[in-house]
Design an enzyme around this catalytic site. Structure first.
Site, short mmCIF file in Angstrom:
data_model
loop_
_atom_site.label_atom_id
_atom_site.label_comp_id
_atom_site.label_asym_id
_atom_site.label_seq_id
_atom_site.Cartn_x
_atom_site.Cartn_y
_atom_site.Cartn_z
N LYS A 219 1.64 -0.33 6.80
CA LYS A 219 0.84 -1.42 6.24
C LYS A 219 0.81 -1.33 4.72
CE LYS A 219 -3.59 -1.48 5.64
NZ LYS A 219 -5.06 -1.44 5.77
N ASP A 237 -3.27 -5.78 8.96
CA ASP A 237 -4.58 -5.14 8.83
C ASP A 237 -5.49 -5.61 9.96
OD1 ASP A 237 -5.27 -7.71 8.16
OD2 ASP A 237 -6.32 -7.18 6.31
#
Length: 351
Positions: A219, A237
């Site tokens: 991420k 997320d």
């Protein structure tokens, strides 16, 4: 007279023999007929077996196998390092084809792009080093809190070499407002040392190099690649995960599989902006506990419409950030955001 009686006897004997011959012949023919008759049913039985065999053949056929789940060709191949998996395919709502799912997903993104034309990463940064550090610090806290904290950090430690040589206790004191400050201090000092020792003090622009840095996962790597290097990536997320499942773009729960499944619905060039649009919408309207369904611009396209407040007036009160009159998260937001009516975040300690 004797001759005539003898001839009569001869004639009668011949007649009896003649009569006896057909009888014997008939008697001889009867077993043959019986044998033939016995053979005929056997032949019938044999002949009868063939159609029986034909009828029995379908019984041996197996029931047609169920069609396997449709797996998009580019589901995992589009993202380097993600192995193809059958479970990657997005499962559309009942009655929605794969083509319809792709069209609906892309229309949602177009609608969000009109609502948030100024969508951008909400972490303040001036270079890749500041972005990677800020992204690591954003775990378990808000971007606003990170933006209020990093100015002091980067003023004291502007380069990877500076932060690598920092005293941990001093860094912990600066990072205390972000929470989990000891673990975060260890991560940012560790990644700074790795940058200084292994990459000449420069943040690498490759996914495989970024994920080797302490505290940096996929991420964080995609945030850096997409926003500091202009290389497309999907940022999965908590907001992104929640929304794409609500929209039924995928039913996956693993971030890597979500990344691959959603990536298969869009051109690679759209991935970075798509991430911004979805995250902004999750922060402002489609909240975790009580989404503002009545104020949502994509309500007609959302399978989960009705999970939140549907009354327009009540839904407006749930809006956050600039749509609710609250400040944005960046101290120095892009000009396009300010032009659209957005407000910069207040500095740390401001009322």
């Amino acid at each position: 007279m004797k001759k005539s009686s003898a001839s009569k006897k001869t004639a009668s004997a011949k007649g009896a023999a003649a009569e006896k011959a057909p009888v014997e012949k008939a008697a001889a023919e009867k077993p043959a007929a019986k044998k033939a008759a016995a053979k005929k049913p056997a032949a019938k039985k044999t002949a009868g077996k063939k159609p029986a065999a034909k009828k029995a053949a379908p019984m041996k056929r197996q029931a047609p196998a169920k069609k396997p789940a449709v797996v998009p060709k580019k589901a995992a191949a589009a993202v380097k390092g993600v192995a193809p998996a059958k479970t990657v395919a997005a499962k559309p709502p009942r009655g929605e084809s794969r083509t319809a799912l792709v069209r609906r997903a892309r229309r949602i993104d177009r609608e969000l792009a009109e609502v948030y034309p100024y969508a951008h990463p909400e972490l303040d940064f001036e270079n890749p080093f500041q972005l990677v550090v800020a992204t690591v610090l954003s775990a378990q806290t808000t971007d606003l809190r990170v933006n209020q904290t990093t100015p002091a950090l980067f003023a004291k430690y502007p380069t990877p070499e500076d932060l690598a040589a920092a005293v941990p206790e001093e860094v912990e004191e600066i990072l205390r407002p972000t929470g989990f400050f000891r673990a975060k201090t260890k991560s940012v000092i560790g990644l700074s040392k790795a940058l200084a020792e292994d990459f000449g003090g420069e943040v690498p622009g490759r996914l495989e190099d970024l994920v080797k840095l302490p505290g940096v996962g996929r991420k964080t790597a995609f945030v850096v690649l997409g926003n500091a290097f202009g290389r497309p990536g999907i940022t999965v997320d908590t907001h992104f995960q929640r929304l794409v499942r609500r929209w039924r773009w995928t039913e996956e729960t693993d971030p890597d599989k979500i990344e691959a499944a959603v990536g298969a619905l869009f051109p690679k060039s759209d991935w970075t902006d798509l991430s911004h649009h979805v995250i902004w919408h999750g922060r402002r309207i489609c909240h975790a506990r009580k989404p503002a369904c009545g104020a949502c611009p994509i309500a007609p396209l959302c399978p989960a419409y009705g999970e939140g407040e549907t009354d327009p007036e009540k839904a407006k009160k749930l809006l956050k950030y600039e749509k609710g009159g609250l400040p944005g998260q960046r101290l120095k937001p892009p000009q396009s955001y300010l032009d659209a009516g957005g407000k910069p975040a207040p500095p740390l300690g401001a009322g």
